[in-house]
Design an enzyme around this catalytic site. Sequence first.
Site, mmCIF file in Angstrom:
data_model
loop_
_atom_site.group_PDB
_atom_site.id
_atom_site.type_symbol
_atom_site.label_atom_id
_atom_site.label_comp_id
_atom_site.label_asym_id
_atom_site.label_seq_id
_atom_site.Cartn_x
_atom_site.Cartn_y
_atom_site.Cartn_z
ATOM 1 N N ASP A 1 -15.040 -2.857 -9.446
ATOM 2 C CA ASP A 1 -14.578 -1.896 -8.378
ATOM 3 C C ASP A 1 -15.219 -0.541 -8.977
ATOM 4 O OD1 ASP A 1 -13.103 -3.062 -6.465
ATOM 5 O OD2 ASP A 1 -11.860 -3.606 -7.870
ATOM 6 N N MET B 1 -10.803 -5.714 3.802
ATOM 7 C CA MET B 1 -9.992 -5.130 2.888
ATOM 8 C C MET B 1 -8.587 -5.543 3.486
ATOM 9 S SD MET B 1 -11.847 -3.746 0.074
ATOM 10 C CE MET B 1 -10.061 -2.989 -0.463
ATOM 11 N N SER C 1 -10.759 -8.889 -10.206
ATOM 12 C CA SER C 1 -11.268 -7.674 -10.391
ATOM 13 C C SER C 1 -11.032 -6.944 -11.600
ATOM 14 C CB SER C 1 -10.558 -6.935 -9.198
ATOM 15 O OG SER C 1 -10.360 -5.220 -9.438
ATOM 16 N N GLY D 1 -8.894 2.018 -3.236
ATOM 17 C CA GLY D 1 -8.776 3.355 -4.146
ATOM 18 C C GLY D 1 -7.834 2.679 -5.306
ATOM 19 N N PHE D 2 -6.692 1.885 -5.167
ATOM 20 C CA PHE D 2 -5.944 1.503 -6.310
ATOM 21 C C PHE D 2 -5.767 0.190 -6.444
ATOM 22 C CE2 PHE D 2 -5.509 5.974 -4.764
ATOM 23 C CZ PHE D 2 -5.456 6.661 -5.957
ATOM 24 N N GLY D 3 -5.696 -0.260 -7.451
ATOM 25 C CA GLY D 3 -5.000 -1.821 -7.764
ATOM 26 C C GLY D 3 -3.562 -1.878 -7.501
ATOM 27 N N GLY D 4 -3.062 -3.018 -7.348
ATOM 28 C CA GLY D 4 -1.618 -3.169 -7.457
ATOM 29 C C GLY D 4 -1.043 -2.633 -5.937
ATOM 30 N N MET E 1 -17.434 1.444 -3.689
ATOM 31 C CA MET E 1 -16.215 2.505 -2.823
ATOM 32 C C MET E 1 -16.670 3.880 -2.898
ATOM 33 S SD MET E 1 -12.837 0.464 -3.536
ATOM 34 C CE MET E 1 -13.521 -0.173 -5.044
ATOM 35 N N MET F 1 -15.810 3.591 -7.904
ATOM 36 C CA MET F 1 -14.974 4.574 -7.021
ATOM 37 C C MET F 1 -15.449 6.073 -7.514
ATOM 38 S SD MET F 1 -11.159 3.195 -7.234
ATOM 39 C CE MET F 1 -10.700 1.449 -6.989
ATOM 40 N N ASP G 1 -9.928 -8.661 -0.412
ATOM 41 C CA ASP G 1 -9.550 -7.939 -1.626
ATOM 42 C C ASP G 1 -8.274 -7.117 -1.210
ATOM 43 O OD1 ASP G 1 -9.923 -6.246 -3.715
ATOM 44 O OD2 ASP G 1 -11.844 -5.443 -3.118
ATOM 45 N N GLY G 2 -7.399 -7.062 -2.484
ATOM 46 C CA GLY G 2 -6.210 -6.148 -2.255
ATOM 47 C C GLY G 2 -5.082 -6.934 -2.032
ATOM 48 N N GLY H 1 -6.945 -8.767 -8.786
ATOM 49 C CA GLY H 1 -6.936 -7.779 -9.759
ATOM 50 C C GLY H 1 -5.674 -8.059 -10.892
ATOM 51 N N HIS I 1 -15.552 -9.025 -10.180
ATOM 52 C CA HIS I 1 -15.524 -8.107 -9.180
ATOM 53 C C HIS I 1 -15.430 -6.834 -9.951
ATOM 54 C CE1 HIS I 1 -14.752 -6.680 -4.929
ATOM 55 N NE2 HIS I 1 -13.923 -5.895 -5.738
ATOM 56 N N HIS J 1 -18.389 -3.693 -6.074
ATOM 57 C CA HIS J 1 -17.750 -2.879 -4.804
ATOM 58 C C HIS J 1 -17.862 -1.526 -4.811
ATOM 59 C CE1 HIS J 1 -13.862 -2.949 -2.285
ATOM 60 N NE2 HIS J 1 -14.846 -2.385 -1.677
#
Length: 220
Positions: free
Chosen positions: A34, A136, A7, A141-144, A67, A36, A174-175, A196, A32, A65
């Site tokens: 993302d 999911m 990602s 909404g956020f990586g990490g 979102m 948003m 994912d995530g 990611g 991938h 993706h």
Amino acid sequence: MIHIAPSILAADFARLGEQVLEAEKGGAQRIHVDVMDGHFVPNLSMGPAVVQALRRVTRLPLEVHLMVAHPAQFVDSFFQAGADCLLLHQEVLPDPRPLLQQIHGRGKKVGMAVNPETAVETLEPYLKDIDLALCMTVHPGFGGQAFLPQSPERIRRLRALIDQKNPACELEVDGGIDEETAPQAVNAGANVLVIGTAVFAAPQGPRAAVQEFLRRVSGN
Ligand code: DX5
Ligand code: ZN
């Protein structure tokens, strides 16, 4: 075979092309992207211009993706930019079928995603009509973020439905995928891992990170 989908949300945007090529050399099978919109998720990221730029540097399939609250309005622009697959959220599509047909009619791939608070069973009626189901494993909404503990059970339930309805459908997660959670997700039935932070922020660099993930999950 397990696929890794790095990602780019976690990549160094100032060196995006270079970083994606590194991930490709490590054996990543797709990229991938993302997207948003600040409505469906409380963050903004990137749009078709990034897909267009990446299309020139990598031969890997680009999966987008979405979102966003209104995915239908972006279908054309992402395909024109060179996307190969669009991932749509179940939560914003009361009747996804027209959009699924429209995308397949263009010869492109389509997947459907569910947030952690959405039952994976809501995808059941559409499994026959999609190429990929995305579970999911964090709140989008956020990586990490950390892999949510209910994820393996959700992945198992989705795997059972896919095996029943359409075994050709891919099961992507994912995530929060890292060296510890990747095997958990694969053991639960995932066959595509979006990663990611653990690829692009890895001290050993994206190429070695992808290679290590592939080694770790092969044989599963
Ligand atoms: C989250 C995105 C993910 C994210 C994953 O909203 O959909 O694709 O980039 O990043 P990591 O692997 O850092 O959780
Ligand atoms: Zn994503």
